[in-house]
Write a protein that holds these residues in place. Structure first.
Motif, short mmCIF file in Angstrom:
data_model
loop_
_atom_site.label_atom_id
_atom_site.label_comp_id
_atom_site.label_asym_id
_atom_site.label_seq_id
_atom_site.Cartn_x
_atom_site.Cartn_y
_atom_site.Cartn_z
N GLN A 153 2.10 35.53 -62.13
CA GLN A 153 2.63 33.95 -62.09
C GLN A 153 1.50 33.05 -62.00
N ILE A 183 0.75 28.67 -62.05
CA ILE A 183 1.57 27.43 -62.55
C ILE A 183 0.45 26.03 -63.17
N HIS A 228 9.10 34.48 -67.92
CA HIS A 228 10.41 32.93 -67.48
C HIS A 228 9.21 31.80 -67.68
N PRO A 284 11.82 30.84 -60.24
CA PRO A 284 10.76 32.11 -59.55
C PRO A 284 10.69 31.95 -57.47
N ILE A 285 9.99 32.54 -57.78
CA ILE A 285 9.89 32.67 -55.56
C ILE A 285 7.87 33.23 -55.84
N ALA A 286 7.47 32.47 -54.72
CA ALA A 286 6.54 32.72 -54.26
C ALA A 286 6.70 32.57 -52.88
N HIS A 319 6.61 32.75 -65.19
CA HIS A 319 6.60 34.33 -64.73
C HIS A 319 6.47 35.13 -65.06
N LEU A 361 10.72 28.10 -55.40
CA LEU A 361 9.61 27.40 -56.27
C LEU A 361 10.55 26.18 -56.89
N LEU A 362 11.04 25.58 -55.88
CA LEU A 362 11.82 24.64 -56.69
C LEU A 362 10.76 22.76 -56.07
N PHE A 378 9.47 27.74 -65.96
CA PHE A 378 10.53 26.86 -64.88
C PHE A 378 9.27 25.21 -64.76
N LEU A 379 10.62 24.99 -65.01
CA LEU A 379 9.76 22.95 -65.32
C LEU A 379 10.40 22.73 -63.36
N ARG A 380 9.31 22.45 -62.75
CA ARG A 380 9.29 21.67 -61.49
C ARG A 380 10.37 20.20 -60.87
N VAL A 429 6.40 26.28 -63.74
CA VAL A 429 5.79 27.88 -63.36
C VAL A 429 6.47 29.33 -64.45
#
Lengths: 138, 138, 138
Positions: free
Chosen positions: B5, B7, B39, A103-105, B134, A110-111, B41-43, B132
């Motif tokens: 989006q 978190i 989507h 994802p992008i923010a 999204h 968004l790493l 995504f785990l950070r 995240v």
């Protein structure tokens, strides 16, 4: 919603984990997209795309060691005409990843703090690996 | 097409598979998106995001047992400063998943009957894991 | 941006890797989308979705052999009521993939020359496997 697609070519010279986080972030910046998803797709079956720790390079050595033992090159495989490292490379790819999506923010990936993006070359000889970067968002 | 989006922060206390299907479905409902893609995504690089059987809890025990044997903590790793469970956690993450994407129809995740979404904590000590979510669609 | 969603049903009869690249490409063509992303999602926890070499069928045999040894059916699992091949099928799925995403350019999947898309059936008895194909783009 807009989209932006680009193919990156990454030269590799033997087994290694190559960090490409900055290259991907640069394409996100170039796209002008502030909120969205960055899809990554590697066009190969003997190299992987992974997200892993970006701090201690020993983590990368342990990863390579673990996979060398898990998928040994000295094992007998039916598919052997392309070299001892070819079938293990296919197995390593199935056990890891070919696509990822981040994802992008605020115009940035968004790493997590410790996450880096890597191409993992599993073959000994030189290659040019193609990675498709496809960004959607606004 | 619209996007949404968010978190999610998920507290974990030791190795476990935590089911989060309902939390994700609630965000899909809140987004108002009826047809699209969710989507995830785990950070993190020492916990995984997986889709697995949601019925028999024994499946989760067998998964944990299998990975404990496949990636032993008593093995010697070069990267060892962060504890015996850290490098195995990185390897488990590479062998499983960091991102997933689930289609949405009629405002609901198109999961199969037996599929649940899980955060898989691989570390012993307490963590706060960020996921995240999204969603894109209409 | 537009989207197009379809559920494919794929009959399987025992352990095998079934190539579905042409079926997916046909849905991309039908969608009319020229640039975008094709999201694939398998609605099961005992079969996998993978991208692998499409040329030498021996690669598929080696993959099956490797996973048969890595996740043995003769091993004792707590979850055993659904047959000897059920828990190994769940583990194989976690080690491989449930979702993939392939970029589209000029109305075609941007797969590499050697890449094919496969459903990997891990169970012995007959099944109908459902795959969601969700395409977004323009």
């Amino acid at each position: 919603m807009a989209q932006h697609q680009k193919i990156l070519t990454i030269p590799t010279s033997g087994k290694a984990l190559l960090r490409i986080t900055q290259k991907i972030q640069a394409i996100v910046a170039e796209s002008g997209i502030k909120t969205g998803i960055c899809h990554l797709f590697l066009r190969h079956t003997s190299a992987s795309l992974i997200i892993q720790e970006n701090a201690d390079p020993d983590v990368l050595k342990d990863l390579e060691n673990f996979f060398s033992k898990l998928v040994p090159e000295w094992e007998t495989y039916i598919h052997s005409a392309e070299g001892d490292d070819d079938m293990p490379a296919h197995i390593r790819t199935v056990l890891t990843h070919t696509s990822e999506q981040i994802p992008i923010a605020q115009g940035r990936l968004l790493l997590g703090t410790w996450q880096g993006i890597y191409i993992w070359e599993h073959r000994q000889r030189n290659h040019h690996r193609e990675l498709v970067v496809h960004i959607t968002g606004e």
